[in-house]
Design an enzyme around this catalytic site. Structure first.
Site, PDB file in Angstrom:
ATOM      1  N   GLY A  32       1.266  -2.048   4.049  1.00  0.00           N
ATOM      2  CA  GLY A  32       1.763  -0.692   3.860  1.00  0.00           C
ATOM      3  C   GLY A  32       2.983  -0.413   4.709  1.00  0.00           C
ATOM      4  O   GLY A  32       4.129  -0.471   4.232  1.00  0.00           O
ATOM      5  N   SER A  33       2.747  -0.152   6.004  1.00  0.00           N
ATOM      6  CA  SER A  33       3.850   0.229   6.890  1.00  0.00           C
ATOM      7  C   SER A  33       4.897  -0.876   7.005  1.00  0.00           C
ATOM      8  O   SER A  33       6.093  -0.588   7.142  1.00  0.00           O
ATOM      9  CB  SER A  33       3.315   0.620   8.275  1.00  0.00           C
ATOM     10  OG  SER A  33       2.455  -0.375   8.781  1.00  0.00           O
ATOM     11  N   MET A  59      -9.016   8.002  -0.017  1.00  0.00           N
ATOM     12  CA  MET A  59      -9.833   8.400   1.148  1.00  0.00           C
ATOM     13  C   MET A  59     -10.351   9.816   0.944  1.00  0.00           C
ATOM     14  O   MET A  59      -9.633  10.680   0.435  1.00  0.00           O
ATOM     15  CB  MET A  59      -8.990   8.353   2.420  1.00  0.00           C
ATOM     16  CG  MET A  59      -8.338   7.006   2.667  1.00  0.00           C
ATOM     17  SD  MET A  59      -7.475   6.990   4.226  1.00  0.00           S
ATOM     18  CE  MET A  59      -6.637   5.398   4.131  1.00  0.00           C
ATOM     19  N   GLY A  88      -2.917   4.014   7.892  1.00  0.00           N
ATOM     20  CA  GLY A  88      -1.932   2.944   7.884  1.00  0.00           C
ATOM     21  C   GLY A  88      -1.393   2.755   9.297  1.00  0.00           C
ATOM     22  O   GLY A  88      -1.642   3.571  10.189  1.00  0.00           O
ATOM     23  N   MET A 107     -12.269   4.353  -0.602  1.00  0.00           N
ATOM     24  CA  MET A 107     -12.926   4.592   0.699  1.00  0.00           C
ATOM     25  C   MET A 107     -13.606   5.941   0.572  1.00  0.00           C
ATOM     26  O   MET A 107     -13.160   6.949   1.143  1.00  0.00           O
ATOM     27  CB  MET A 107     -11.872   4.575   1.817  1.00  0.00           C
ATOM     28  CG  MET A 107     -11.339   3.178   2.099  1.00  0.00           C
ATOM     29  SD  MET A 107      -9.790   3.177   3.011  1.00  0.00           S
ATOM     30  CE  MET A 107      -8.620   3.277   1.652  1.00  0.00           C
ATOM     31  N   SER A 135       0.847  -1.193   0.000  1.00  0.00           N
ATOM     32  CA  SER A 135       0.000   0.000   0.000  1.00  0.00           C
ATOM     33  C   SER A 135       0.879   1.239   0.000  1.00  0.00           C
ATOM     34  O   SER A 135       1.665   1.450   0.932  1.00  0.00           O
ATOM     35  CB  SER A 135      -0.889   0.012   1.249  1.00  0.00           C
ATOM     36  OG  SER A 135      -1.367   1.325   1.449  1.00  0.00           O
ATOM     37  N   GLY A 165      -8.930   3.942   7.131  1.00  0.00           N
ATOM     38  CA  GLY A 165      -8.649   5.362   7.329  1.00  0.00           C
ATOM     39  C   GLY A 165      -7.178   5.672   7.552  1.00  0.00           C
ATOM     40  O   GLY A 165      -6.727   6.759   7.222  1.00  0.00           O
ATOM     41  N   GLY A 209      -4.646  -4.457   6.226  1.00  0.00           N
ATOM     42  CA  GLY A 209      -4.542  -3.794   7.520  1.00  0.00           C
ATOM     43  C   GLY A 209      -3.747  -4.596   8.541  1.00  0.00           C
ATOM     44  O   GLY A 209      -4.130  -5.702   8.900  1.00  0.00           O
ATOM     45  N   GLY A 210      -2.612  -4.040   8.961  1.00  0.00           N
ATOM     46  CA  GLY A 210      -1.834  -4.679  10.028  1.00  0.00           C
ATOM     47  C   GLY A 210      -1.143  -5.961   9.617  1.00  0.00           C
ATOM     48  O   GLY A 210      -0.752  -6.759  10.469  1.00  0.00           O
TER      49      GLY A 210
HETATM   50  C1  DX5 Z   1      -6.296   1.481   5.590  1.00  0.00           C
HETATM   51  C2  DX5 Z   1      -5.810   1.179   4.196  1.00  0.00           C
HETATM   52  C3  DX5 Z   1      -4.675   0.218   4.142  1.00  0.00           C
HETATM   53  C4  DX5 Z   1      -3.425   0.695   4.809  1.00  0.00           C
HETATM   54  C5  DX5 Z   1      -2.698  -0.505   5.320  1.00  0.00           C
HETATM   55  O1  DX5 Z   1      -7.497   2.159   5.525  1.00  0.00           O
HETATM   56  O2  DX5 Z   1      -6.862   0.641   3.418  1.00  0.00           O
HETATM   57  O3  DX5 Z   1      -4.415  -0.191   2.804  1.00  0.00           O
HETATM   58  O4  DX5 Z   1      -2.574   1.411   3.985  1.00  0.00           O
HETATM   59  O5  DX5 Z   1      -1.614  -0.081   6.042  1.00  0.00           O
HETATM   60  P1  DX5 Z   1      -0.854  -1.036   7.060  1.00  0.00           P
HETATM   61  O6  DX5 Z   1      -0.350  -2.206   6.287  1.00  0.00           O
HETATM   62  O7  DX5 Z   1       0.217  -0.175   7.605  1.00  0.00           O
HETATM   63  O8  DX5 Z   1      -1.864  -1.463   8.115  1.00  0.00           O
HETATM   64 ZN    ZN Z   2      -6.419  -0.295   1.445  1.00  0.00          ZN
END
Ligand code: DX5
Ligand code: ZN
Length: 236
Positions: A203-204, A39, A146, A70, A10, A144, A182-183
Site C-alpha cells: 500500500g504505502s 474494515m 497501512g 476485516m 492496496s 487495521g 503488510g509492510g
Molecule cells: C492492513 C491492510 C493492508 C495495508 C497494507 O490491515 O490489510 O492491506 O493496506 O499497507 P502497507 O503496505 O502500507 O503496510
Molecule cells: Zn489487506
C-alpha cells in the site's frame, strides 16, 4: 511451484478523492491485482470502504479486485461484494462462525476464496478446508492500518505455509496462491519472495511513492533477483 508472481497495490493508501484515476494509474504502472481493504471498526479498529466503492472502481480496471474482509460477521457481505465485481474474497477465519460454509459461499458466487492469517493466528485453520481454498493471505502486520512495519516472524510463517501448499499440490495436483500483506517494500520484497510468497500486497510503498511504475518495476526486479539466487543455490 507457480513461477509467476503478482503485485497487488492496496488502495488503502491511495488518494480517495481521485480513486478511479488512482486505480487506473496503478494498473497502467504494472499492478496485477487491486487489493481492496474492508474494515468495520469492530473486527479491526478502523473503518474503510464497502461494496459501493468496489462497484464504483470496477469499470475503471480489468485486473482482478482482491477484496480483503476485516469484518465480522462475514457472510452477509460476501454476496454484496460478489455483485459489486470482486474476483477474490478473503476473510479472517476467527471472524466467521462457519469457515467451511463461508468458503463455499464465496466460491458458489463465482469468486476465488481465501483465508487470512493474522500474525498470531495458527496455520492449522486451513487443515480441513484446503480443497475450498484458492489462496492464503498471511498478514505481516496486525490488520487495521497501512504504513506499519513488517513483522519478521512472518518470514518463518511464509515458509511453513509454502511447505503446506507444496505438499497439498503434490498430493492433489491443485495449486493455492500465497499472498503476503503488510509492510512490504522494495528493500524487503526479495526476502519475502525467498520465504515463499508469490503474491505481494503493498500500500504505502506504492501509493506513497512519486512514481508508481518505478516502484512496481523495482519490486518486480527484486523478486526476480531473489528467484535467480534461489535457482543458483539449487544448481550448486
Ligand atoms: C492492513 C491492510 C493492508 C495495508 C497494507 O490491515 O490489510 O492491506 O493496506 O499497507 P502497507 O503496505 O502500507 O503496510
Ligand atoms: Zn489487506
Amino acid at each position: 511451484m507457480d513461477s509467476s508472481f503478482r503485485i497487488a497495490p492496496s488502495i488503502l493508501s491511495a488518494d480517495f478523492s481521485r480513486l478511479g484515476e488512482e486505480v487506473r494509474d496503478v494498473v497502467e504502472a504494472g499492478a496485477d491485482w487491486i487489493h481492496f481493504d474492508v474494515m468495520d471498526n469492530h473486527y479491526v479498529p478502523n473503518l474503510t470502504i464497502g461494496p459501493v466503492v468496489c462497484e464504483a472502481i470496477r469499470p475503471h480496471v480489468k485486473v482482478p479486485i482482491d477484496v480483503h474482509l476485516m469484518v465480522t460477521p462475514v457472510d452477509s457481505l460476501v454476496p454484496m461484494f460478489a455483485k459489486a465485481g470482486a474476483d477474490i474474497i478473503t476473510f479472517h477465519p476467527e471472524a466467521s462462525q462457519h469457515v467451511d460454509r463461508t468458503l463455499a459461499l464465496i466460491r458458489d458466487l463465482g469468486c476465488k476464496a481465501g483465508l487470512v492469517f493474522n500474525p498470531a493466528t495458527p496455520l492449522g485453520w486451513m487443515d480441513h478446508v484446503m480443497d475450498k481454498i484458492d489462496l492464503i493471505l498471511l498478514m505481516s502486520v496486525n490488520p487495521g492500518f497501512g504504513g506499519q512495519s513488517f513483522i519478521t516472524e512472518a518470514l518463518n510463517k511464509l515458509a511453513d505455509a509454502r511447505g503446506r501448499i507444496e505438499a497439498w499440490g503434490q498430493a492433489t495436483g491443485r495449486s493455492i496462491l500465497l499472498e503476503v500483506d503488510g509492510g512490504v517494500k522494495v528493500d524487503n520484497i526479495g526476502a519475502i519472495a525467498a520465504a515463499g510468497a508469490d503474491t505481494f500486497v503493498a500500500g504505502s510503498a506504492i501509493f506513497g511513492s512519486s512514481d508508481y511504475k518505478a516502484t512496481i518495476t523495482a519490486m518486480r526486479n527484486a523478486i526476480a533477483e531473489s528467484r535467480r539466487k534461489a535457482m543458483r543455490r539449487h544448481e550448486v
